[in-house]
Scaffold this active site. Structure first.
Site, PDB file in Angstrom:
ATOM      1  N   GLY A 110       0.820  -1.163  -0.026  1.00 33.65           N
ATOM      2  CA  GLY A 110       0.028   0.125   0.040  1.00 33.65           C
ATOM      3  C   GLY A 110       0.929   1.086  -0.005  1.00 33.65           C
ATOM      4  O   GLY A 110       1.599   1.506  -0.950  1.00 33.65           O
ATOM      5  N   PHE A 111       1.026   2.037   1.161  1.00 38.01           N
ATOM      6  CA  PHE A 111       1.450   3.183   1.154  1.00 38.01           C
ATOM      7  C   PHE A 111       1.300   4.368   0.137  1.00 38.01           C
ATOM      8  O   PHE A 111       2.028   4.908  -0.461  1.00 38.01           O
ATOM      9  CB  PHE A 111       3.131   2.894   1.319  1.00 38.01           C
ATOM     10  CG  PHE A 111       3.455   1.969   2.572  1.00 38.01           C
ATOM     11  CD1 PHE A 111       3.761   2.807   3.746  1.00 38.01           C
ATOM     12  CD2 PHE A 111       3.723   0.701   2.439  1.00 38.01           C
ATOM     13  CE1 PHE A 111       3.986   1.682   4.964  1.00 38.01           C
ATOM     14  CE2 PHE A 111       3.884  -0.108   3.388  1.00 38.01           C
ATOM     15  CZ  PHE A 111       4.192   0.359   4.581  1.00 38.01           C
ATOM     16  N   HIS A 112      -0.065   4.360  -0.015  1.00 34.41           N
ATOM     17  CA  HIS A 112      -0.493   5.422  -1.052  1.00 34.41           C
ATOM     18  C   HIS A 112      -2.075   5.568  -0.821  1.00 34.41           C
ATOM     19  O   HIS A 112      -2.696   5.330   0.085  1.00 34.41           O
ATOM     20  CB  HIS A 112      -0.281   4.883  -2.415  1.00 34.41           C
ATOM     21  CG  HIS A 112      -1.003   3.783  -2.618  1.00 34.41           C
ATOM     22  ND1 HIS A 112      -0.474   2.481  -2.628  1.00 34.41           N
ATOM     23  CD2 HIS A 112      -2.169   3.588  -3.522  1.00 34.41           C
ATOM     24  CE1 HIS A 112      -1.556   1.611  -3.222  1.00 34.41           C
ATOM     25  NE2 HIS A 112      -2.539   2.244  -3.596  1.00 34.41           N
ATOM     26  N   ALA A 113      -2.422   6.819  -1.661  1.00 38.70           N
ATOM     27  CA  ALA A 113      -3.830   7.240  -1.562  1.00 38.70           C
ATOM     28  C   ALA A 113      -4.209   7.522  -2.951  1.00 38.70           C
ATOM     29  O   ALA A 113      -3.091   7.250  -3.872  1.00 38.70           O
ATOM     30  CB  ALA A 113      -4.020   8.435  -0.821  1.00 38.70           C
TER      31      ALA A 113
END
Length: 132
Positions: A48-51
């Site tokens: 992940g580590f995102h938007a």
């Protein structure tokens, strides 16, 4: 306001087994344009580590379990996904991280649009600037 928005899917079945049906714009709040799944994740790996600027997603743990951290820039909430009949909404402009995957984890994600790299915010500092 909770960042954890879950969708409970109907489980149908009989002596032959169970079935879960997920329908666009009925079971989840958008048309499904892409489906992907994550499996075989090594111990200690986080993802992940995102938007996303515009993309909505619903994550369903088909097997095993994993943890999610959801973050709107003001609040953070953690949860465990471990049910194949419940989905977690990953809404627009929500930073998300997935971790503590069990060895048998299969995480399916239903997305509201096709892959578009320009929709990703991959820097947490940039994410915080964007939401202000």
């Amino acid at each position: 306001m909770s960042l954890l928005n879950f969708y409970d899917f109907n489980v149908l079945g009989d002596s032959r087994g169970a079935l879960v049906s997920i329908e666009a714009e009925r079971s989840i709040p958008f048309e499904i344009r892409r489906v992907y799944y994550i499996f075989g994740t090594q111990k200690g790996v986080a993802r992940g580590f995102h938007a996303h600027k515009e993309l909505q997603q619903v994550a369903v743990c088909l097997a095993g379990s994993c943890k999610f951290l959801m973050d709107d820039g003001k609040h953070k909430e953690e949860t465990v996904l471990d049910s194949n009949s419940q989905g977690l909404l990953i809404d627009v402009m929500q930073w998300h991280e997935m971790y503590d995957f069990s060895e048998d984890c299969i995480l399916m994600v239903l997305a509201s649009d096709h892959y578009d790299e320009s929709d990703y915010i991959r820097s947490y500092d940039e994410f915080l600037r964007e939401i202000k």
